[in-house]
Design a protein around this motif. Sequence first.
Motif, PDB file in Angstrom:
ATOM      1  N   ARG A 124       1.539   1.396  -7.131  1.00 29.10           N
ATOM      2  CA  ARG A 124       2.451   2.422  -5.825  1.00 29.10           C
ATOM      3  C   ARG A 124       4.349   2.451  -6.176  1.00 29.10           C
ATOM      4  O   ARG A 124       5.004   3.216  -6.086  1.00 29.10           O
ATOM      5  N   ILE A 167      -1.226  12.560  -5.688  1.00 31.82           N
ATOM      6  CA  ILE A 167      -0.813  11.453  -5.972  1.00 31.82           C
ATOM      7  C   ILE A 167       0.776  11.744  -6.099  1.00 31.82           C
ATOM      8  O   ILE A 167       2.114  10.502  -5.766  1.00 31.82           O
ATOM      9  N   ALA A 225      -6.633   7.865  -7.963  1.00 40.49           N
ATOM     10  CA  ALA A 225      -5.175   8.217  -8.846  1.00 40.49           C
ATOM     11  C   ALA A 225      -4.634   6.730  -9.191  1.00 40.49           C
ATOM     12  O   ALA A 225      -4.071   6.553 -10.546  1.00 40.49           O
ATOM     13  N   ARG A 226      -4.554   6.326  -8.207  1.00 37.98           N
ATOM     14  CA  ARG A 226      -3.513   5.356  -8.065  1.00 37.98           C
ATOM     15  C   ARG A 226      -4.425   3.810  -9.318  1.00 37.98           C
ATOM     16  O   ARG A 226      -3.207   3.399 -10.333  1.00 37.98           O
ATOM     17  N   VAL A 269      -6.034  10.198  -3.256  1.00 35.71           N
ATOM     18  CA  VAL A 269      -4.758   8.553  -3.969  1.00 35.71           C
ATOM     19  C   VAL A 269      -4.761   7.490  -4.283  1.00 35.71           C
ATOM     20  O   VAL A 269      -4.269   6.989  -5.325  1.00 35.71           O
ATOM     21  N   SER A 296      -6.281   1.290  -0.807  1.00 33.29           N
ATOM     22  CA  SER A 296      -4.567   2.462  -0.944  1.00 33.29           C
ATOM     23  C   SER A 296      -3.953   2.138   0.038  1.00 33.29           C
ATOM     24  O   SER A 296      -3.533   2.649   0.344  1.00 33.29           O
ATOM     25  N   ASP A 328       3.173   9.713  -4.029  1.00 34.25           N
ATOM     26  CA  ASP A 328       4.311   8.659  -4.364  1.00 34.25           C
ATOM     27  C   ASP A 328       5.537   8.441  -4.477  1.00 34.25           C
ATOM     28  O   ASP A 328       6.287   8.020  -4.959  1.00 34.25           O
TER      29      ASP A 328
END
Lengths: 203, 323
Positions: free
Chosen positions: B52, A145, A176-177, A173, B16, A149
Amino acid sequence: MDEAALIRDAQQGDLDAFNRLVLAYQDMAYNLAYRMLSDPDASADATQTAFLSAYRNLSKYRGGSFRAWVLRMVTNTCYDELRRRHRHPTTPLEPLDEQEDEEIESARWMAADQPSPEEELEQSELNQAVQICLQGLPEEFRAVIVMVDIEGLDYQEVSEVLHKPLGTVKSRVARARLKLRDCLRQFRELLPAEIRLQNEESV
Amino acid sequence: MNQQQRISPQDWQLLSAYLDGQLSDREKTRLEKRLSEQADLRTALDELRQTRALLRSVRMQRVPRNFTLTPAMVEKPRRSWLMNLVPVLNFASAAATVAVVVMLAVTLLPGRGLPMQTAAQSTAAAESMPMSAAGSEPTPVLQWNAPGGMGGGADPLMEGKGGGDGNDMRTFDTGPGQGFILPPQAVESLPEGSAEPQQKNFTAPQPALTATPAPSGDAAPPAAPAPAAETGQPQATPVMEPSAAAAQEMEAPQEPLSGAGPILGVQNAAEAEQRNMEAIGDPYTAESSPQPSARRWIAPAVLALFAVISALAAWLIRRKSGA
């Protein structure tokens, strides 16, 4: 800067050429190490070690993204350091609350912190919140991440850095987000106003 | 939380990847169609987008210094002389390991000194020995009626070797050349407590005979009481308490083995002493094995230890050198 030429010269032992590459990538390398290790000194050491390792192993570079290749050195160095920490745990990085005698990982600690002007300048509240939440992630998720990001790498490059399939990167990803979303909710008051408002609307 | 439960992990991953432009056109079209229909999915996408954006708004840390390398830093550290030992140690360790394997294979090959075979040979030698060793000795008269018997007790397997069944009252009158000696193995196999009574009940009229003590000490005392006392009461109930018998056994090595031995007069004092010493040791190896089996393992054990130490030393040197 002709990166390919610099790499070629560095492979032939031209240290100046390699140092120009170092200057180009040291911000990215140090920031990855900092997000992974959450300790400026250890991050600086890891970055230096990674560049030294990159120089010594330059003959093994076979093309592709040089940035990904350098970041792989950094990631591996960070993993080594994290493993060493697991073997030889030291005192926690977070300060202890003398009254409650417990580690504080909450927004209150950060709000009540008394940073010096320099620290205040250097470490924003958002920065700290993200850093704390990142430390709660498993190392593999954290690396992914941060690269995607924070450092802005695409999935393919991250896949090269970690030697993992694209699907694994994609999955990490997303997870993790999701974890970071949950963690960052507790810092809502400290987040920038526009993001806080969006969060509140969505909740 | 409910929303998170409603959205499957696959959908989170799709959302995502959609944010990062990592979906194929087909996947993108399908997801957008679903987004237009499902409010939960739209909310989830918004949350991911905010997270994000939050991460992307984090500013990069300023490097505390430049990480350029100096010639001194890149100079290869001088190879420590200890590092030169690493290949040697590696080879020594590997060679020792191979040697251990070979030695073990040779040792354990059939017919090359299996412990079981050694034991069998030893037992056979012990069984045949009384006949040959006592061939010219006078005849001992052995008589007992107590449970258990000489060398066999109530064990039916030991019948024929001087053992009684424990119930019959028997008198063994051995002919010339059939002196008794107690093989260590036979004595060891006795049921506990079976040998003690027999020591007090047999009659042995030859005062010059020598008895052989049992190896484990729980069977035959080396020397019986005085012949006069024995011969007069051939079937007497044992009067010796177990503790007294044990005490006598403990003292046995200090007592002379000849002269007063009325029982199993087959060996002189020197032979008896030698057999005593053998019996005290490993009963399997004391008899016939020229090389005690314990010693067979010394060389492989030492080599194995050497292999481990060499490998450890090489590993430590490499680790210390950071290689």
